[in-house]
Scaffold this motif. Structure first.
Motif, PDB file in Angstrom:
ATOM      1  N   MET A 190       0.829  -1.199   0.000  1.00 37.85           N
ATOM      2  CA  MET A 190       0.000   0.000   0.000  1.00 37.85           C
ATOM      3  C   MET A 190       0.868   1.255   0.000  1.00 37.85           C
ATOM      4  N   ASP A 191       1.932   1.243   0.785  1.00 39.74           N
ATOM      5  CA  ASP A 191       2.837   2.393   0.824  1.00 39.74           C
ATOM      6  C   ASP A 191       3.426   2.662  -0.552  1.00 39.74           C
ATOM      7  N   ASP A 192       3.840   1.599  -1.235  1.00 36.31           N
ATOM      8  CA  ASP A 192       4.418   1.752  -2.572  1.00 36.31           C
ATOM      9  C   ASP A 192       3.378   2.320  -3.543  1.00 36.31           C
ATOM     10  N   ALA A 193       2.162   1.779  -3.479  1.00 33.97           N
ATOM     11  CA  ALA A 193       1.110   2.243  -4.393  1.00 33.97           C
ATOM     12  C   ALA A 193       0.717   3.687  -4.101  1.00 33.97           C
ATOM     13  N   LEU A 194       0.594   4.027  -2.819  1.00 40.84           N
ATOM     14  CA  LEU A 194       0.218   5.388  -2.448  1.00 40.84           C
ATOM     15  C   LEU A 194       1.312   6.387  -2.809  1.00 40.84           C
ATOM     16  N   ALA A 195       2.562   5.949  -2.736  1.00 40.21           N
ATOM     17  CA  ALA A 195       3.672   6.841  -3.062  1.00 40.21           C
ATOM     18  C   ALA A 195       3.646   7.246  -4.529  1.00 40.21           C
ATOM     19  N   ALA A 196       3.006   6.415  -5.372  1.00 36.47           N
ATOM     20  CA  ALA A 196       2.932   6.715  -6.801  1.00 36.47           C
ATOM     21  C   ALA A 196       1.809   7.692  -7.133  1.00 36.47           C
ATOM     22  N   ALA A 197       0.924   7.964  -6.149  1.00 35.78           N
ATOM     23  CA  ALA A 197      -0.176   8.903  -6.373  1.00 35.78           C
ATOM     24  C   ALA A 197       0.360  10.326  -6.369  1.00 35.78           C
ATOM     25  N   PRO A 198      -0.286  11.231  -7.094  1.00 34.24           N
ATOM     26  CA  PRO A 198       0.249  12.590  -7.230  1.00 34.24           C
ATOM     27  C   PRO A 198       0.135  13.463  -5.985  1.00 34.24           C
ATOM     28  N   GLN A 199      -0.733  13.068  -5.012  1.00 36.36           N
ATOM     29  CA  GLN A 199      -0.957  13.878  -3.815  1.00 36.36           C
ATOM     30  C   GLN A 199      -1.326  15.318  -4.185  1.00 36.36           C
ATOM     31  N   ASP A 200      -2.260  15.424  -5.112  1.00 39.32           N
ATOM     32  CA  ASP A 200      -2.746  16.717  -5.581  1.00 39.32           C
ATOM     33  C   ASP A 200      -4.037  17.045  -4.844  1.00 39.32           C
ATOM     34  N   GLU A 201      -3.977  17.996  -3.925  1.00 36.54           N
ATOM     35  CA  GLU A 201      -5.121  18.294  -3.068  1.00 36.54           C
ATOM     36  C   GLU A 201      -6.277  18.950  -3.814  1.00 36.54           C
ATOM     37  N   GLU A 202      -6.084  19.302  -5.074  1.00 39.76           N
ATOM     38  CA  GLU A 202      -7.154  19.908  -5.854  1.00 39.76           C
ATOM     39  C   GLU A 202      -7.746  18.936  -6.874  1.00 39.76           C
ATOM     40  N   LEU A 203      -7.220  17.721  -6.927  1.00 41.89           N
ATOM     41  CA  LEU A 203      -7.679  16.726  -7.897  1.00 41.89           C
ATOM     42  C   LEU A 203      -8.996  16.120  -7.411  1.00 41.89           C
ATOM     43  N   TRP A 302     -12.803  -5.620   1.070  1.00 38.41           N
ATOM     44  CA  TRP A 302     -11.541  -5.470   1.773  1.00 38.41           C
ATOM     45  C   TRP A 302     -10.779  -6.782   1.640  1.00 38.41           C
ATOM     46  N   GLY A 303      -9.495  -6.708   1.346  1.00 36.78           N
ATOM     47  CA  GLY A 303      -8.725  -7.935   1.262  1.00 36.78           C
ATOM     48  C   GLY A 303      -7.323  -7.724   0.751  1.00 36.78           C
ATOM     49  N   PRO A 304      -6.566  -8.810   0.613  1.00 38.54           N
ATOM     50  CA  PRO A 304      -5.153  -8.744   0.247  1.00 38.54           C
ATOM     51  C   PRO A 304      -4.888  -8.148  -1.125  1.00 38.54           C
ATOM     52  N   ARG A 305      -5.904  -8.099  -2.007  1.00 38.38           N
ATOM     53  CA  ARG A 305      -5.686  -7.558  -3.351  1.00 38.38           C
ATOM     54  C   ARG A 305      -5.864  -6.042  -3.422  1.00 38.38           C
ATOM     55  N   LEU A 306      -6.172  -5.393  -2.304  1.00 37.57           N
ATOM     56  CA  LEU A 306      -6.406  -3.954  -2.311  1.00 37.57           C
ATOM     57  C   LEU A 306      -5.233  -3.163  -2.888  1.00 37.57           C
ATOM     58  N   PRO A 307      -3.967  -3.501  -2.589  1.00 39.94           N
ATOM     59  CA  PRO A 307      -2.867  -2.726  -3.179  1.00 39.94           C
ATOM     60  C   PRO A 307      -2.891  -2.710  -4.701  1.00 39.94           C
ATOM     61  N   GLN A 308      -3.402  -3.777  -5.339  1.00 37.85           N
ATOM     62  CA  GLN A 308      -3.497  -3.799  -6.796  1.00 37.85           C
ATOM     63  C   GLN A 308      -4.443  -2.695  -7.274  1.00 37.85           C
ATOM     64  N   LEU A 309      -5.558  -2.534  -6.573  1.00 33.66           N
ATOM     65  CA  LEU A 309      -6.514  -1.492  -6.923  1.00 33.66           C
ATOM     66  C   LEU A 309      -5.892  -0.115  -6.729  1.00 33.66           C
ATOM     67  N   VAL A 310      -5.196   0.074  -5.612  1.00 35.30           N
ATOM     68  CA  VAL A 310      -4.586   1.371  -5.324  1.00 35.30           C
ATOM     69  C   VAL A 310      -3.572   1.742  -6.396  1.00 35.30           C
ATOM     70  N   ALA A 314      -3.800   5.050  -8.539  1.00 31.35           N
ATOM     71  CA  ALA A 314      -2.680   5.993  -8.501  1.00 31.35           C
ATOM     72  C   ALA A 314      -2.233   6.371  -9.910  1.00 31.35           C
ATOM     73  N   GLU A 315      -2.217   5.377 -10.798  1.00 28.96           N
ATOM     74  CA  GLU A 315      -1.827   5.644 -12.184  1.00 28.96           C
ATOM     75  C   GLU A 315      -2.837   6.572 -12.857  1.00 28.96           C
ATOM     76  N   ALA A 316      -4.125   6.325 -12.617  1.00 33.30           N
ATOM     77  CA  ALA A 316      -5.164   7.164 -13.215  1.00 33.30           C
ATOM     78  C   ALA A 316      -5.095   8.590 -12.682  1.00 33.30           C
ATOM     79  N   LEU A 317      -4.868   8.719 -11.375  1.00 35.37           N
ATOM     80  CA  LEU A 317      -4.779  10.048 -10.772  1.00 35.37           C
ATOM     81  C   LEU A 317      -3.559  10.802 -11.281  1.00 35.37           C
ATOM     82  N   SER A 318      -2.459  10.095 -11.457  1.00 34.34           N
ATOM     83  CA  SER A 318      -1.244  10.729 -11.970  1.00 34.34           C
ATOM     84  C   SER A 318      -1.459  11.234 -13.390  1.00 34.34           C
TER      85      SER A 318
END
Length: 326
Positions: A190-203, A302-310, A314-318
């Motif tokens: 999850m940390d790896d996937a979230l790190a790839a998100a743009p963290q754009d507070e206006e998105l 909720w489950g172990p595959r959640l990081p795949q979704l994130v 993250a790619e779409a948001l970027s």
């Protein structure tokens, strides 16, 4: 037999630690508080032995449930719980799962219903533990009357409570150490996937659940993921009662002008159908082709595959964070 109730602690400790705490009764009846940290490599064997001792008592939304012995015939009426049970090494103990538990492929799917459960049908599998998502038809009371323990694994409202649920299932099945490892792996992914998100507070993001404009706000577990990504969830304003799943109006969605729209691959319509809705041509997500179709099972459970979704989100948001034409 010495009764040693163990309870999972809150998952907010650290990113790489999962501590399960409880009380141990001495031979003379005195009670002492114990705590075992499953993240210390040198003590892994000791931790596993201590945490997987039975009987154990698990805290659930319906109260404390005591499991006398390691269950060997588990029935799961929760698709999310089924995925978790297999991920933490308890798959060999599962003898039957409900009709919607289609992952993993090795899960023993049956026609059992988790929404309209039949106690006789469940009891026919001679379970020594039943895991459910909802207490339909007073299943808990009916099974407890048959001396069959039931663990309610309800839908988490955020990622942290989801980790707690995994810990509880690990404790209940004799796989506490494996559950701790699964949680640690999920945290890292999850940390790896979230790190790839743009963290754009206006998105701005709109996660559509169906064609009547129900959506997932930050009070739902998937909404809490968007919150961690630091984006604006347009459903939050409508969720005045904090249900997690408010119904928006078509006009409010268009007015909010989301830059990313997320729909399910099991919806009765496509991304092209969304783009063709009257009045939606000027919505940013439509203009820039940022309508994302996600796996319905992964996005709703909720489950172990959640990081795949994130990672997909993250790619779409970027992509949406980069102005068109660049």
């Amino acid at each position: 037999m010495t009764h040693r109730p163990l309870r999972p602690a809150a998952a907010a400790a650290t990113l790489l630690a999962l501590t399960l705490a409880g009380c141990a009764a001495d031979d003379d009846g005195a009670t002492a508080t114990t705590s075992v940290d499953t993240t210390t490599t040198d003590d892994a064997a000791t931790s596993a032995e201590a945490l997987d001792a039975f009987p154990v008592t698990v805290d659930t939304p319906t109260g404390e449930v005591t499991i006398q012995e390691r269950p060997e015939r588990i029935v799961s009426l929760s698709p999310s719980a089924t995925e978790i049970l297999f991920a933490i090494g308890a798959g060999d103990q599962v003898v039957a799962v409900d009709e919607f538990s289609t992952y993993p492929e090795t899960a023993p799917t049956t026609d059992l219903s988790g929404f309209d459960p039949n106690v006789e049908a469940v009891a026919a599998y001679e379970p020594d533990l039943v895991v459910i998502a909802t207490d339909g038809n007073d299943l808990v009371a009916s099974l407890e009357a048959l001396d069959i323990p039931v663990v309610l694994d309800d839908a988490p409202t955020d990622v942290g409570s989801g980790y707690d649920g995994m810990a509880a299932l690990g404790l209940a099945t004799g796989h506490a150490d494996e559950a701790a490892g699964a949680v640690e792996g999920m945290r890292a992914a999850m940390d790896d996937a979230l790190a790839a998100a743009p963290q754009d507070e206006e998105l701005r993001v709109y996660h559509e659940l169906d064609e009547t404009f129900f959506s997932a706000s930050s009070h739902s577990f998937i909404g809490s993921v968007y919150e961690q990504m630091g984006v604006v969830n347009i459903a939050d304003e409508a969720d005045t009662d904090a249900t997690g799943y408010p119904q928006l109006t078509e006009e409010s969605v268009v007015e909010a002008d989301p830059q990313v729209i997320v729909i399910s691959d099991q919806a009765s319509y496509t991304a092209e159908d969304v783009a063709a809705r009257p009045g939606w041509s000027q919505v940013s997500a439509v203009k820039n082709g940022n309508i994302v179709v996600v796996d319905a099972d992964v996005s709703s459970r909720w489950g172990p595959r959640l990081p795949q979704l994130v990672a997909v989100l993250a790619e779409a948001l970027s992509s949406a964070a980069v102005p068109a034409g660049r």
